[in-house]
Design a protein around this motif. Sequence first.
Motif, short mmCIF file in Angstrom:
data_model
loop_
_atom_site.label_atom_id
_atom_site.label_comp_id
_atom_site.label_asym_id
_atom_site.label_seq_id
_atom_site.Cartn_x
_atom_site.Cartn_y
_atom_site.Cartn_z
N ALA A 73 0.82 -1.20 0.00
CA ALA A 73 0.00 0.00 0.00
C ALA A 73 0.87 1.26 0.00
O ALA A 73 0.61 2.21 -0.74
CB ALA A 73 -0.92 -0.01 1.22
N THR A 74 1.92 1.25 0.82
CA THR A 74 2.83 2.39 0.87
C THR A 74 3.53 2.58 -0.45
O THR A 74 3.70 3.71 -0.94
CB THR A 74 3.86 2.19 1.99
N GLN A 75 3.95 1.49 -1.05
CA GLN A 75 4.62 1.56 -2.35
C GLN A 75 3.69 2.10 -3.42
O GLN A 75 4.10 2.89 -4.28
CB GLN A 75 5.13 0.18 -2.74
N ILE A 341 10.49 8.24 -0.78
CA ILE A 341 10.04 7.80 -2.11
C ILE A 341 11.21 7.36 -2.97
O ILE A 341 11.07 6.55 -3.86
CB ILE A 341 9.24 8.92 -2.78
N SER A 342 12.40 7.92 -2.70
CA SER A 342 13.55 7.53 -3.52
C SER A 342 13.82 6.04 -3.39
O SER A 342 14.12 5.36 -4.37
CB SER A 342 14.79 8.32 -3.09
N ALA A 343 13.67 5.49 -2.19
CA ALA A 343 13.90 4.06 -2.01
C ALA A 343 12.80 3.26 -2.65
O ALA A 343 13.04 2.21 -3.25
CB ALA A 343 13.98 3.74 -0.52
N ALA A 344 11.58 3.77 -2.56
CA ALA A 344 10.45 3.03 -3.12
C ALA A 344 10.55 2.95 -4.63
O ALA A 344 10.34 1.90 -5.22
CB ALA A 344 9.14 3.72 -2.72
N ILE A 345 10.89 4.08 -5.25
CA ILE A 345 10.97 4.07 -6.71
C ILE A 345 12.17 3.25 -7.18
O ILE A 345 12.14 2.59 -8.20
CB ILE A 345 11.05 5.51 -7.25
N ALA A 346 13.24 3.29 -6.42
CA ALA A 346 14.44 2.54 -6.83
C ALA A 346 14.17 1.05 -6.88
O ALA A 346 14.77 0.34 -7.68
CB ALA A 346 15.59 2.83 -5.86
N THR A 347 13.27 0.56 -6.04
CA THR A 347 13.00 -0.87 -6.02
C THR A 347 11.80 -1.25 -6.85
O THR A 347 11.50 -2.42 -7.00
CB THR A 347 12.76 -1.35 -4.57
N GLU A 348 11.12 -0.25 -7.41
CA GLU A 348 9.89 -0.53 -8.18
C GLU A 348 10.23 -0.66 -9.64
O GLU A 348 11.06 0.08 -10.16
CB GLU A 348 8.90 0.62 -7.97
N GLN A 349 9.60 -1.59 -10.33
CA GLN A 349 9.73 -1.64 -11.78
C GLN A 349 8.87 -0.51 -12.31
O GLN A 349 7.66 -0.60 -12.34
CB GLN A 349 9.23 -2.99 -12.32
#
Length: 357
Positions: A73-75, A341-349
């Motif tokens: 949900a956070t992602q 958000i930087s960490a979230a986007i870095a791990t998201e396709q």
Amino acid sequence: MTTSPIPKARNLSIDNIKAVLIFLVVFGHLIEIYVGEDHVLRSVWVFVYSFHMPMFALMSGMFSKAQWDDKNATQLISTVLVPLIGFEIIYEATEFFLKGNLSVYAGLVAPYWMLWYLLSLLCWRLLLPLFSRMQFGVMLAVALSLAGSYSEHAGYFLGVSRTLIFFPYFLLGWKLGANVFSVKKNERLVLSAVIVVAALIGSFMLKNDFDYRWLYGSYSLHRLEMANLTGSMYQLLQYAASTVIGLSVLYLLAQKELGLANIGKRSIYVLVWHGMALIILQETGVLRAIFKHENTIALTVSALVSLAITWVCAHEKTELLTKRFILNPLSWLLIPQAAPISAAIATEQDKPVQQEP
């Protein structure tokens, strides 16, 4: 003693495909205002639109999770909702600055231009846990799409029409998974090449009176003047054609390392920023100047300009500045735990997205 899990390596082949698809989004948007003026431009545009958004939805589905928990949900908030809200504000503010009023999209209560994709992606991700537990989820999604197309209210409002139209591709991508292109067979390669070439030739053979609004996914059957069984059959044919052509294109792109992975993994930034680049080119008269030339020159220049826009928007500096001044502050406002958000986007396709995509 415990050991940390080894981070899963990114799929460079998928990133390469995403880079090509996001370039086609930019290219399609750049030429679309002028496609009615030239048969060659129109044919190239029809070919691109026959598969590029369906395949973006399909690839978004490939990397979506059917489980629903706090982490997912956070992602979802950080990688989809935050860019949607942030750039909705930016683009509407730009419209107000240039024209003295909000955009036509605001009047329709719809996401601004290319941002429809983020709102639809948000809806698809929320629906996935439900449809993933159904035996015939894709078929149900197609049925809902066909039924929804009969509504006179289906259209731009909250991106409902496109959400329904492209949802089956998203579900199909989830079912296929990210390894669907890993099997390499010569006969499949040849068949894919034949299909792509045939589709390109077919795009040039279409008559000028072909109603290309079908390719947008934002018009009801009533507005297309085909609110009947024939219209539904046409929709089914379009689903079949877009899937076959799109998967063939993706299979061909997956065969070699294209060196575009850095662009592919930052495709979200191309999606949200390329509209601003096109607004600037339109307002300064650059686009009109490009399409005053004959089609070969116009297409070549359009492709080069699209490449430049894609490269700049996907640059690491663009990513850094976007996070620092737009995404991180807004993420801090929306997410209580202040998950960066930087960490979230870095791990998201990264998912991607005319005045119409």
